[in-house]
Design a protein around this motif. Structure first.
Motif, short mmCIF file in Angstrom:
data_model
loop_
_atom_site.label_atom_id
_atom_site.label_comp_id
_atom_site.label_asym_id
_atom_site.label_seq_id
_atom_site.Cartn_x
_atom_site.Cartn_y
_atom_site.Cartn_z
N GLU A 123 20.55 -8.26 -4.00
CA GLU A 123 20.34 -9.27 -4.53
C GLU A 123 19.05 -9.87 -4.72
N PHE A 124 17.50 -9.18 -4.42
CA PHE A 124 16.35 -9.26 -4.37
C PHE A 124 16.11 -8.46 -5.81
N GLU A 125 15.31 -8.95 -6.18
CA GLU A 125 14.01 -7.83 -7.38
C GLU A 125 12.31 -7.74 -6.61
N THR A 126 12.51 -6.88 -6.05
CA THR A 126 11.24 -7.00 -4.77
C THR A 126 9.70 -6.47 -5.38
N ILE A 127 8.50 -6.97 -5.30
CA ILE A 127 7.54 -6.05 -5.30
C ILE A 127 6.64 -6.45 -4.18
N PHE A 128 6.34 -5.10 -4.42
CA PHE A 128 5.35 -5.42 -2.94
C PHE A 128 3.73 -4.70 -3.03
N ILE A 129 2.90 -5.58 -2.70
CA ILE A 129 1.74 -5.03 -2.73
C ILE A 129 0.81 -4.72 -2.08
N LEU A 130 -0.23 -3.79 -2.22
CA LEU A 130 -0.23 -2.41 -1.18
C LEU A 130 -1.93 -3.05 -1.53
N THR A 131 -2.87 -2.47 -0.45
CA THR A 131 -4.12 -2.68 -0.79
C THR A 131 -4.60 -0.52 -1.01
N ASP A 132 -3.53 -0.20 -0.05
CA ASP A 132 -3.85 1.55 0.10
C ASP A 132 -2.76 1.98 -0.24
N PHE A 133 -2.99 2.70 -1.13
CA PHE A 133 -1.76 3.73 -1.32
C PHE A 133 -1.85 4.81 -0.68
N GLY A 134 -2.14 5.18 -0.06
CA GLY A 134 -2.10 6.14 0.79
C GLY A 134 -1.96 6.19 1.83
N CYS A 135 -1.75 4.70 2.81
CA CYS A 135 -1.00 4.47 3.72
C CYS A 135 0.47 4.45 4.32
#
Length: 913
Positions: A123-135
């Protein structure tokens, strides 16, 4: 036909349609959809909510929150499934569509990604914003195939007013957006996977196979097919550090990994993984190449070291290798070395393999006939033949001879004009005229012996033809390749640097090409009423426009060449490659570019010589004077404020030192190059044994002898107070009259000697001037090389070294046996001079008796009987023919020791008996 279509919404990872292969019929971007409407439902688009989730530290970034307020649209992927006909084997067709949708739900801040990122909610098209791609949060979201973006992407979209992009992979920044990478030379899979992931995070695309779409090759080795193809296509080849350093700059919004300044820091050097050795080079060249090897990422070891991967050979000096190379050792010519630096990548060795010379048939120098025969006439005739052979007109062409495809290119009057054709000049700027003469329109053969006026006119055409050929070389070998688009490794020089170096050379080339064509027509169809001056006058205005922009900034041009050669290794390699070609005659670009500076003064001198040999009633006399004045006007515009006062002072010193020095030696374009002290070994240009000083100028050679201690009875009083000049002028010879420079071999009877083969315009035969160097600080080889260089510059030749001919002195009847500094030698030379003076004295029918008597008295010993001789001469002076019966007084007065030890002088003075 029954069509059934279904519209499916999926998340990022599930929309990678590569699995559908041939069933993927279309991918497109639709127009912006602001929300969902009834019409959308009718079109089959389901209701979808869009949202942005800020994870962890991203929710505390104020710049990021402000940017999200500006970004109101995001890209959403859809897949339309078109069903095939019932019973059809083709099955369903999947059509991927990217549409822009409005972000309705305000951004959400969370630290618990499991609440939103289970990957099952359609039902949702979600975009996740992360500052660390190693977490850990990133790992969880990635496994669930969620869309993940980094803060730089959001900031980039806000600045560009673009929607948040759809990416099937996590995208942190756009540093490598639109870059296509390929990898080669890696053995560890883990390292490649890490590099690929980083490139994907920065927006890059990876290709397994190398193709024309690849923009950058990441190489861990300089071997392999991918590396070779990338070199041939000019694709940048970079180290792995390029990706790591770009990732470190991932948060810089305006940074681009493809920026040239950043990329060049991490290019793979040409000699990475290479260990080089150098064979056949001078110590200076070898040291320079070793420094260049280290600068270009390689190492060097001595020749023969088993660790060497390449052995670079100077093919012009090495005819046979000192050992048998192993199969792992590349033995290449020096062109591979410089070509690799110029291309900024390791060149393929197969094109540059050194091949052992078999047994080449060496060109033997002209066979010089032995002239040691008792017949003096035969000696003289053979000597003239030898000089004629030495000056065969191979010295007219400015470049070494080339093989021609057919004899059709030869001049119809080639044997008459003594001009060697050069190959057709290619296109330098537009259509380049061919440097071959057209057949003469006149069917009347030209006489064998032409006037002095025609000789100088021919020389003007020859030097003009050579000059045009050299300008063609400058344009074709240097300027055009530097301006060519799509150079391997990128442009070698900036456009501004190219303009500074070459200036108005194309304009100079254009005008002199037309002058050459008209001079060619004039010489081939010569008659005394032809006007040489009209040709120069016709183009005088164009010369005024073309020359000053180049000559006035020539020093800046030289400085630019030196600076770029020092700072840009690729340009240094480019010069090395082209300057080694035969067309350049082993001259540097700066040496070739000085020709326009020297050309106009040289033309003016030749026009002046033509004027001297032009009859007063010839209309060309006045025209030539006008042409000379027009050239002086051109030269007045050139470099007036850059005349070197020191050079002028040196010329004035020469004028004061040489008695009767010609006034035309003083010229603004002339400069003193070198001075050497010699002894004359022949009867030209002065007597044998005379101390001669040679002053080499840039366009002429002043020959002066040491003044004799004049007998008091012959000396006329000087009224002036200036000290008497120590030298006496013999001749001022233009360097264009020197046909050959002979390096006389060292023998038991000949030491440190050389000779010049000269032909003045008024002479039909060659003249031989032979000298012995006396100064200990003057090295013959250096002096001859310097002399030939300036002769070549004067006659516009590139191959100066071809002017030198190593010759056996016996074949030219030259020796230095009696040229030592002993008292006996000096005395014997004085006796010979005395006998010549007596001969000259007797050659005048009206010579006063007292003058002849004084000559004999001055050269006789006090105790020798002179009265009888004097009385005898006194009664027989009416006719010089009767003097043949008189015994030479110089022989009568010789001491007994001279008669015993120096019998050769008796033979040399038999003409008086």
């Amino acid at each position: 036909m029954a069509d059934s279509s279904t519209l499916t919404l999926g998340t990022g990872r599930s929309l990678d349609l590569s699995a559908f292969d041939s069933r993927l019929a279309e991918t497109s971007k639709e127009h912006l959809f602001l929300g969902s409407t009834a019409q959308d439902i009718e079109d089959g688009m389901p209701l979808v909510e869009t949202r942005v989730v800020l994870v962890g530290e991203a929710g505390n970034n104020d710049k990021l929150l402000k940017a999200l307020e500006a970004v109101t649209v995001m890209e959403v992927p859809f897949v339309r499934i078109k069903g095939g006909e019932p019973g059809s084997e083709s099955g369903n067709t999947f059509i991927k569509t990217i549409v822009n949708m409005e972000i309705k739900v305000p951004c959400i801040k969370t630290c618990n990604v499991k609440e939103f990122g289970d990957g099952e909610n359609t039902e949702f098209e979600t975009i996740f914003i992360l500052t660390d791609f190693g977490c850990p949060e990133y790992g969880y979201l990635y496994k669930k195939d969620n869309r993940i973006l980094g803060p730089p992407v959001v900031l980039h979209c806000a600045a560009k007013e673009e929607p948040l992009p759809f990416s099937s992979r996590p995208l942190y920044c756009t540093t490598m957006l639109n870059l296509v990478l390929c990898f080669t030379g890696f053995r560890k899979k883990e390292e490649v996977v890490k590099l690929v992931n980083l490139a994907h995070h920065m927006g890059g695309t990876i290709r397994r196979d190398f193709s024309s779409k690849v923009t950058h090759l990441i190489a861990n080795s300089t071997h392999g097919e991918k590396f070779r193809v990338a070199v041939s296509m000019g694709t940048p080849i970079l180290k792995t550090e390029w990706i790591y350093k770009a990732w470190e700059k991932r948060n810089e919004l305006n940074f681009c990994a493809a920026a040239e300044e950043f990329r060049l820091e991490y290019k793979v050097p040409p000699f990475q993984d290479c260990v080089l050795s150098f064979l056949g080079f001078s110590d200076e060249d070898k040291a320079s190449m070793e420094d260049m090897t280290e600068m270009q990422g390689g190492r060097y070891l001595p020749v023969g070291d088993v660790r060497c991967t390449h052995m670079v050979v100077e093919e012009n000096t090495i005819k046979e290798l000192p050992f048998e190379p192993s199969n792992k050792l590349y033995v290449v010519k020096q062109e591979w070395f410089w070509g690799s630096i110029q291309m900024d990548a390791r060149a393929g060795e197969s094109m540059y393999f050194y091949e052992k010379a078999g047994s080449p048939t060496l060109k033997k120098s002209v066979s010089l006939l032995s002239l040691n025969t008792p017949n003096s006439n035969r000696k003289r005739r053979r000597l003239q033949d030898t000089l004629a052979q030495l000056t065969r007109e191979t010295d007219i062409s400015p470049f070494p001879p080339h093989k021609r495809t057919s004899a059709e290119h030869s001049l119809s009057m080639g044997s008459l004009l003594d001009i060697s054709n050069t190959p057709e000049s290619g296109k330098a700027t537009g259509e380049t005229p061919r440097s071959i003469a057209r057949p003469s329109k006149s069917s009347t053969p030209v006489p064998q012996k032409q006037s002095a006026r025609w000789q100088v006119a021919k020389e003007l055409y020859q030097t003009e033809s050579n000059y045009v050929d050299i300008l063609t070389t400058v344009l074709q070998l240097f300027k055009d390749p530097l301006e060519k688009e799509g150079q391997l490794g990128g442009p070698i020089l900036a456009v501004e640097e190219i303009k500074t170096i070459f200036g108005s050379i194309p304009d100079i080339f254009d005008v002199h090409t037309r002058i050459k064509a008209e001079l060619e027509e004039l010489v081939l169809n010569w008659s005394e009423d032809k006007s040489v001056g009209d040709i120069i006058l016709k183009y005088s205005k164009e010369l005024v426009k073309a020359y000053p922009p180049f000559v006035n900034f020539f020093e800046m041009s030289k400085e630019t060449i030196a600076k770029c050669e020092k700072q840009k290794p690729r340009f240094h390699a480019f010069l090395k490659i082209n300057q080694a070609k035969p067309e350049c005659g082993r001259q540097t670009l700066a040496e070739l570019l000085i020709r326009p500076v020297q050309r106009l003064p040289s033309v003016a001198l030749l026009l002046n010589d033509i004027r001297k040999h032009t009859a007063e009633d010839n209309p060309d006399k006045v025209t030539l004077e006008k042409a000379i004045e027009s050239l002086k006007e051109v030269m007045m515009h050139i470099n007036e404020d850059k005349r070197k006062t020191e050079g002028q002072k040196q010329i004035f010193d020469v004028v004061y030192e040489v008695d009767n020095c010609p006034a035309n030696l003083l010229s603004s374009h002339r400069s003193l190059v070198h001075r050497v002290e010699t002894i004359s070994l022949g009867d030209k240009p002065c007597d044998r044994g005379e101390n001669v000083t040679l002053f080499l100028f840039n366009d002429c050679l002043e020959i002066a002898r040491k003044r004799h201690k004049v007998i008091s009875t012959f000396r006329s009083p000087h009224g002036g107070t200036r000290p008497q000049a120590s030298l006496k002028h013999i001749t001022l010879m233009p360097l264009s009259q020197i046909r050959k420079v002979l390096d006389l071999k060292e023998t038991e009877d000949c030491h440190n000697a050389f000779a010049l083969v000269v032909r003045p315009p008024t002479e039909q035969d060659n003249l031989l001037f032979s000298f012995q160097l006396t100064a200990e600080d003057t090295f013959k080889e250096d002096w001859l090389r310097m002399l030939c260089r300036h002769v070549a510059n004067t006659i516009c030749k590139a191959d100066a070294e071809n002017l030198i001919q190593r010759t056996d002195p016996d074949s030219l009847q030259v020796n230095t046996k009696d040229m030592d500094s002993s008292t006996l030698s000096r005395a014997s030379r004085a006796i010979k001079k005395t006998s010549k003076k007596v001969t000259r004295a007797f050659s005048f029918t009206k010579t006063p008796k007292r003058v002849i008597q004084r000559a004999f008295l001055a050269n006789s010993t006090p105790d020798s009987p002179t009265s009888d001789t004097g009385n005898y001469l006194g009664g027989r002076l009416a006719s010089t023919s009767s003097l043949a019966r008189v015994q030479s007084p110089s022989l009568v007065s010789l001491p007994a020791m001279f008669e015993r030890k120096y019998l050769t002088f008796s033979r040399s003075t038999t003409h008086l008996i």
